[in-house]
Scaffold this active site. Structure first.
Site, PDB file in Angstrom:
ATOM      1  N   LYS A 191       0.826  -1.218   0.000  1.00 13.56           N
ATOM      2  CA  LYS A 191       0.000   0.000   0.000  1.00 13.56           C
ATOM      3  C   LYS A 191       0.854   1.260   0.000  1.00 13.56           C
ATOM      4  CE  LYS A 191      -2.128  -0.371   3.978  1.00 13.56           C
ATOM      5  NZ  LYS A 191      -1.639  -1.632   4.508  1.00 13.56           N
TER       6      LYS A 191
ATOM      7  N   ARG B 186      -9.086   1.882   9.027  1.00  6.91           N
ATOM      8  CA  ARG B 186      -8.619   0.538   9.342  1.00  6.91           C
ATOM      9  C   ARG B 186      -9.655  -0.228  10.155  1.00  6.91           C
ATOM     10  NH1 ARG B 186      -2.812   1.276   9.286  1.00  6.91           N
ATOM     11  NH2 ARG B 186      -1.640  -0.625   9.727  1.00  6.91           N
TER      12      ARG B 186
HETATM   13  P1  AMP Z   1       1.223   1.216   9.340  1.00  6.81           P
HETATM   14  O1  AMP Z   1       2.491   1.953   9.066  1.00  6.81           O
HETATM   15  O2  AMP Z   1       0.079   1.712   8.485  1.00  6.81           O
HETATM   16  O3  AMP Z   1       1.378  -0.276   9.285  1.00  6.81           O
HETATM   17  O4  AMP Z   1       0.795   1.578  10.861  1.00  6.81           O
HETATM   18  C1  AMP Z   1       1.631   1.247  11.938  1.00  6.81           C
HETATM   19  C2  AMP Z   1       0.823   1.186  13.233  1.00  6.81           C
HETATM   20  O5  AMP Z   1       0.196   2.462  13.483  1.00  6.81           O
HETATM   21  C3  AMP Z   1      -0.320   0.189  13.220  1.00  6.81           C
HETATM   22  O6  AMP Z   1       0.105  -1.130  13.541  1.00  6.81           O
HETATM   23  C4  AMP Z   1      -1.240   0.790  14.303  1.00  6.81           C
HETATM   24  O7  AMP Z   1      -0.742   0.526  15.604  1.00  6.81           O
HETATM   25  C5  AMP Z   1      -1.090   2.289  14.052  1.00  6.81           C
HETATM   26  N1  AMP Z   1      -2.096   2.776  13.071  1.00  6.81           N
HETATM   27  C6  AMP Z   1      -1.844   3.261  11.822  1.00  6.81           C
HETATM   28  N2  AMP Z   1      -2.977   3.614  11.206  1.00  6.81           N
HETATM   29  C7  AMP Z   1      -3.983   3.351  12.075  1.00  6.81           C
HETATM   30  C8  AMP Z   1      -5.398   3.482  12.015  1.00  6.81           C
HETATM   31  N3  AMP Z   1      -6.040   3.944  10.926  1.00  6.81           N
HETATM   32  N4  AMP Z   1      -6.117   3.109  13.112  1.00  6.81           N
HETATM   33  C9  AMP Z   1      -5.513   2.649  14.221  1.00  6.81           C
HETATM   34  N5  AMP Z   1      -4.185   2.471  14.331  1.00  6.81           N
HETATM   35  C10 AMP Z   1      -3.416   2.818  13.274  1.00  6.81           C
END
Ligand code: AMP
Length: 213
Positions: free
Chosen positions: A15, A90
């Site tokens: 993504k 999410r």
């Molecule tokens: P990512 O880089 O998108 O994988 O996000 C890393 C971490 O940030 C995730 O594992 C969640 O702990 C937190 N996070 C990111 N986006 C969200 C979201 N939309 N809702 C809740 N937690 C989020």
């Protein structure tokens, strides 16, 4: 039609890589909630302290807090022509809050692009993912290896380590995957296959989708 686009897919589906390319192509901002949280964590801000535990365990930051951050970001001037949302929404409540927030402004999501990759491949990909702390570029030791001059400074995200990856995948299936049907019901879902595919071939498919908007 504008370019208000949501990227969907499991962690490690590609993504972020595709979102960066699309943002460059469409000249709209790339908004990643994960990047926003990691930056706050690194800078030790009050938001960073609040979200630390969730990020470290691979769980989700509470919906209300996450939605507040995104709603604020979407009111910036650079969002008028659209944006690529990466890692948000999410959960169904987040998707509903986004729809309601946009509806109040007479707006809606134009496309939700879902990059589909099987779990077996996801685990392989995440364990080989590395990022460059100087440029933010993302590499994969197996699928998109870094140039030799940056290889020495690459780091692995704390939550890409094996023990957290399984928890993130579980969270994905339980809480995030249902929003694929949510956007399908709204008539804006676009599926792209990311299985066994290079970033370039996925981007070619994504460009085909963008032409239909
Ligand atoms: P990512 O880089 O998108 O994988 O996000 C890393 C971490 O940030 C995730 O594992 C969640 O702990 C937190 N996070 C990111 N986006 C969200 C979201 N939309 N809702 C809740 N937690 C989020």
């Amino acid at each position: 039609m504008g370019f208000r686009i949501v990227m969907l897919g499991a962690p490690g589906a590609g993504k972020g890589t595709q979102a960066v390319r699309m943002a460059q192509e469409l000249k709209v901002p790339h908004i990643s909630t994960g990047d926003i949280f990691r930056k706050n964590l690194k800078d030790g801000t009050p938001l960073g302290l609040k979200v630390q535990g969730y990020l470290n365990s691979g769980g989700l930051v509470p919906d209300e807090l996450t939605c507040e951050i995104v709603a604020d970001r979407l009111t910036w001037d650079d969002c008028t022509a659209g944006y690529i949302l990466d890692g948000f929404p999410r959960s169904i409540p987040q998707a509903e809050m986004l729809t309601a927030f946009l509806a109040k402004r007479g707006e809606a999501i134009d496309a939700a692009i879902n990059i589909d990759v099987p779990d077996s491949e996801i685990v392989d990909r995440l364990s080989a993912r590395r990022s460059d702390p100087e440029t933010g570029a993302i590499y994969n030791l197996k699928f998109s290896p870094p140039p030799p001059e940056v290889a020495g400074r690459l780091i692995q995200r704390e939550d890409d380590k094996a023990e957290t990856v399984l928890n993130r995948l579980l969270t994905y299936h339980e809480t995030t995957e249902p929003i694929i049907s949510y956007y399908d019901d709204l008539g804006v879902l676009k599926n792209v296959s990311g299985a066994n595919a290079t970033p370039d071939s996925v981007f070619a498919e994504v460009l085909d989708v963008l032409k239909t908007l």
